[in-house]
Design a protein around this motif. Structure first.
Motif, PDB file in Angstrom:
ATOM      1  N   ALA A 241      -7.334  16.006  -0.824  1.00 57.08           N
ATOM      2  CA  ALA A 241      -6.248  16.576  -1.634  1.00 57.08           C
ATOM      3  C   ALA A 241      -4.968  15.763  -1.552  1.00 57.08           C
ATOM      4  N   THR A 242      -4.683  15.219  -0.380  1.00 51.97           N
ATOM      5  CA  THR A 242      -3.465  14.434  -0.203  1.00 51.97           C
ATOM      6  C   THR A 242      -3.507  13.127  -0.979  1.00 51.97           C
ATOM      7  N   ALA A 243      -4.700  12.696  -1.412  1.00 54.73           N
ATOM      8  CA  ALA A 243      -4.840  11.428  -2.143  1.00 54.73           C
ATOM      9  C   ALA A 243      -4.900  11.619  -3.644  1.00 54.73           C
ATOM     10  N   TRP A 244      -4.839  12.876  -4.104  1.00 51.54           N
ATOM     11  CA  TRP A 244      -4.908  13.117  -5.545  1.00 51.54           C
ATOM     12  C   TRP A 244      -3.495  13.020  -6.130  1.00 51.54           C
ATOM     13  N   HIS A 245      -3.216  11.911  -6.804  1.00 52.17           N
ATOM     14  CA  HIS A 245      -1.921  11.660  -7.445  1.00 52.17           C
ATOM     15  C   HIS A 245      -0.744  12.059  -6.557  1.00 52.17           C
ATOM     16  N   PRO A 246      -0.638  11.467  -5.373  1.00 56.56           N
ATOM     17  CA  PRO A 246       0.496  11.796  -4.493  1.00 56.56           C
ATOM     18  C   PRO A 246       1.813  11.419  -5.160  1.00 56.56           C
ATOM     19  N   ASP A 247       2.848  12.180  -4.872  1.00 57.21           N
ATOM     20  CA  ASP A 247       4.166  11.928  -5.437  1.00 57.21           C
ATOM     21  C   ASP A 247       4.752  10.667  -4.791  1.00 57.21           C
ATOM     22  N   PRO A 248       4.993   9.606  -5.573  1.00 56.05           N
ATOM     23  CA  PRO A 248       5.500   8.364  -4.975  1.00 56.05           C
ATOM     24  C   PRO A 248       6.912   8.503  -4.416  1.00 56.05           C
ATOM     25  N   GLU A 249       7.634   9.553  -4.830  1.00 59.01           N
ATOM     26  CA  GLU A 249       9.006   9.735  -4.373  1.00 59.01           C
ATOM     27  C   GLU A 249       9.094  10.539  -3.084  1.00 59.01           C
ATOM     28  N   GLU A 250       7.961  11.095  -2.649  1.00 60.59           N
ATOM     29  CA  GLU A 250       7.953  11.873  -1.418  1.00 60.59           C
ATOM     30  C   GLU A 250       7.274  11.086  -0.299  1.00 60.59           C
ATOM     31  N   GLU A 251       7.661  11.380   0.915  1.00 59.90           N
ATOM     32  CA  GLU A 251       7.042  10.720   2.062  1.00 59.90           C
ATOM     33  C   GLU A 251       5.552  11.031   2.075  1.00 59.90           C
ATOM     34  N   ARG A 252       4.738   9.986   2.234  1.00 56.51           N
ATOM     35  CA  ARG A 252       3.291  10.143   2.181  1.00 56.51           C
ATOM     36  C   ARG A 252       2.800  11.008   3.348  1.00 56.51           C
ATOM     37  N   GLU A 253       2.121  12.098   2.998  1.00 54.24           N
ATOM     38  CA  GLU A 253       1.593  12.998   4.013  1.00 54.24           C
ATOM     39  C   GLU A 253       0.329  12.404   4.626  1.00 54.24           C
ATOM     40  N   PRO A 254       0.119  12.554   5.925  1.00 51.83           N
ATOM     41  CA  PRO A 254      -1.135  12.090   6.525  1.00 51.83           C
ATOM     42  C   PRO A 254      -2.327  12.705   5.798  1.00 51.83           C
ATOM     43  N   GLU A 255      -3.382  11.932   5.648  1.00 47.23           N
ATOM     44  CA  GLU A 255      -4.550  12.397   4.909  1.00 47.23           C
ATOM     45  C   GLU A 255      -5.124  13.677   5.519  1.00 47.23           C
ATOM     46  N   GLN A 256      -5.429  14.634   4.657  1.00 45.71           N
ATOM     47  CA  GLN A 256      -6.094  15.870   5.065  1.00 45.71           C
ATOM     48  C   GLN A 256      -7.473  15.864   4.415  1.00 45.71           C
ATOM     49  N   ALA A 257      -8.424  15.256   5.102  1.00 49.93           N
ATOM     50  CA  ALA A 257      -9.738  15.006   4.513  1.00 49.93           C
ATOM     51  C   ALA A 257     -10.610  16.249   4.419  1.00 49.93           C
ATOM     52  N   ALA A 258     -10.182  17.359   5.028  1.00 49.85           N
ATOM     53  CA  ALA A 258     -11.023  18.557   5.048  1.00 49.85           C
ATOM     54  C   ALA A 258     -10.970  19.341   3.745  1.00 49.85           C
ATOM     55  N   VAL A 259     -10.063  19.002   2.862  1.00 53.96           N
ATOM     56  CA  VAL A 259     -10.010  19.672   1.563  1.00 53.96           C
ATOM     57  C   VAL A 259     -10.065  18.608   0.467  1.00 53.96           C
ATOM     58  N   LEU A 260     -11.066  18.734  -0.392  1.00 51.82           N
ATOM     59  CA  LEU A 260     -11.262  17.807  -1.495  1.00 51.82           C
ATOM     60  C   LEU A 260     -10.576  18.340  -2.746  1.00 51.82           C
ATOM     61  N   ALA A 261     -10.147  17.431  -3.588  1.00 48.84           N
ATOM     62  CA  ALA A 261      -9.516  17.812  -4.855  1.00 48.84           C
ATOM     63  C   ALA A 261     -10.112  16.975  -5.983  1.00 48.84           C
ATOM     64  N   ALA A 262     -10.200  17.574  -7.141  1.00 47.28           N
ATOM     65  CA  ALA A 262     -10.738  16.877  -8.310  1.00 47.28           C
ATOM     66  C   ALA A 262     -10.317  17.606  -9.574  1.00 47.28           C
ATOM     67  N   MET A 263     -10.355  16.887 -10.679  1.00 46.31           N
ATOM     68  CA  MET A 263     -10.048  17.504 -11.963  1.00 46.31           C
ATOM     69  C   MET A 263     -11.022  16.989 -13.012  1.00 46.31           C
ATOM     70  N   GLY A 264     -11.614  17.917 -13.760  1.00 50.60           N
ATOM     71  CA  GLY A 264     -12.510  17.563 -14.838  1.00 50.60           C
ATOM     72  C   GLY A 264     -11.851  17.786 -16.187  1.00 50.60           C
ATOM     73  N   TYR A 265     -12.224  16.949 -17.148  1.00 52.46           N
ATOM     74  CA  TYR A 265     -11.645  16.985 -18.502  1.00 52.46           C
ATOM     75  C   TYR A 265     -12.758  17.223 -19.510  1.00 52.46           C
ATOM     76  N   LYS A 266     -12.502  18.120 -20.456  1.00 51.65           N
ATOM     77  CA  LYS A 266     -13.433  18.339 -21.557  1.00 51.65           C
ATOM     78  C   LYS A 266     -12.953  17.533 -22.755  1.00 51.65           C
ATOM     79  N   PRO A 267     -13.683  16.485 -23.098  1.00 47.56           N
ATOM     80  CA  PRO A 267     -13.190  15.594 -24.158  1.00 47.56           C
ATOM     81  C   PRO A 267     -13.167  16.267 -25.522  1.00 47.56           C
ATOM     82  N   ILE A 268     -12.301  15.762 -26.371  1.00 51.32           N
ATOM     83  CA  ILE A 268     -12.211  16.242 -27.753  1.00 51.32           C
ATOM     84  C   ILE A 268     -13.296  15.545 -28.563  1.00 51.32           C
ATOM     85  N   ARG A 269     -14.169  16.320 -29.152  1.00 45.05           N
ATOM     86  CA  ARG A 269     -15.250  15.776 -29.967  1.00 45.05           C
ATOM     87  C   ARG A 269     -14.865  15.747 -31.434  1.00 45.05           C
ATOM     88  N   SER A 270     -15.116  14.637 -32.069  1.00 41.78           N
ATOM     89  CA  SER A 270     -14.779  14.522 -33.500  1.00 41.78           C
ATOM     90  C   SER A 270     -15.849  15.175 -34.343  1.00 41.78           C
TER      91      SER A 270
END
Length: 270
Positions: A241-270
């Motif tokens: 979770a700490t590696a998913w688009h971290p805020d570059p303006e904030e101090e980098r938090e130590p990695e918390q590998a016990a929680v995973l993060a992800a985002m899925g996208y449903k594409p627009i079909r023509s």
């Protein structure tokens, strides 16, 4: 025992509840002694679990900001828990006042408190619902009234899928939800996973949750990706979770590998 003013009548104060445990871990006060005792036991078994909770909550905030920036103005937050800090409607509406947010949780305390703080906010609401029954959530008149499923919606499943047993088919749940969404919609998830070097600590916490109505299940990055099915993974994919688009303006938090993060996208079909 007399209930506090914020607690709905009939709430069970004898069994720990995942939403209230999370609330206490984040510094909230909508919890009972049984929840606090459970959390203290979990923190004693796994001293770093509090940081994991904060990392998960921080991911939620960044995900909402990312989605608003991507043009999303509707959010369906399932397993939303008790509003404690960084609420979805606060983050989204600060950036886009027209954003609409529907909170859904199975816990009556979470729903009652959400409804109380949302009084007067015509673009946010809360209902009780069970993630394992996605069609009931989608068909709820209050959900239908607030959200326009003819337009993109972001479904937020943050720290909730690890409470869904394999036999309840988490991938099928996500598929049912995503099938109800139009192209241009998203599904954001976070999920507990096993971490090298923490086997004993995580085993103890898992055994604690086995004593509650919501056992917790660890899943691998590959399993989390599979739950998202045919949705297109947004970069960087399934990561801590700490590696998913971290805020570059904030101090980098130590990695918390016990929680995973992800985002899925449903594409627009023509």
């Amino acid at each position: 025992m007399s209930l506090p003013d914020w607690a709905p009548d009939g709430v069970d104060t004898t069994v720990p509840n995942a939403a209230r445990v999370y609330d206490y871990a984040l510094g909230g006060y909508h919890n009972f002694a049984v929840d606090r005792e459970f959390t203290e036991q979990a923190m004693k078994a796994w001293p770093g679990i509090g940081r994991v909770a904060y990392a998960n909550r921080a991911y939620l905030g960044r995900a909402v900001e990312w989605l608003v920036d991507a043009g999303v103005r509707q959010f369906l937050d399932i397993g939303s828990g008790i509003p404690t800090l960084g609420n979805v409607h606060e983050v989204a509406q600060a950036l886009a006042p027209e954003a609409r947010v529907m909170y859904v949780d199975i816990d009556e305390v979470a729903v009652a408190h959400s409804q109380a703080i949302l009084a007067g906010n015509t673009r946010a609401a809360a209902v009780r619902g069970d993630l394992r029954r996605p069609q009931q959530i989608l068909a709820d008149p209050r959900v239908q009234e607030l959200l326009d499923f003819g337009q993109p919606v972001a479904v937020l499943l943050v720290a909730v899928l690890h409470f869904v047993a394999d036999e309840d088919d988490p991938a099928g749940i996500v598929r049912e939800l995503s099938e109800a969404l139009v192209g241009g919609s998203y599904v954001a998830v976070s999920h507990f996973t096993r971490t090298a070097g923490l086997d004993q600590e995580q085993d103890q916490v898992t055994k604690l949750y086995d004593q509650t109505p919501t056992s917790v299940r660890a899943r691998t990055p590959q399993q989390v990706a599979a739950i998202l099915g045919d949705l297109e993974l947004i970069g960087p994919g399934v990561v801590p979770a700490t590696a998913w688009h971290p805020d570059p303006e904030e101090e980098r938090e130590p990695e918390q590998a016990a929680v995973l993060a992800a985002m899925g996208y449903k594409p627009i079909r023509s």
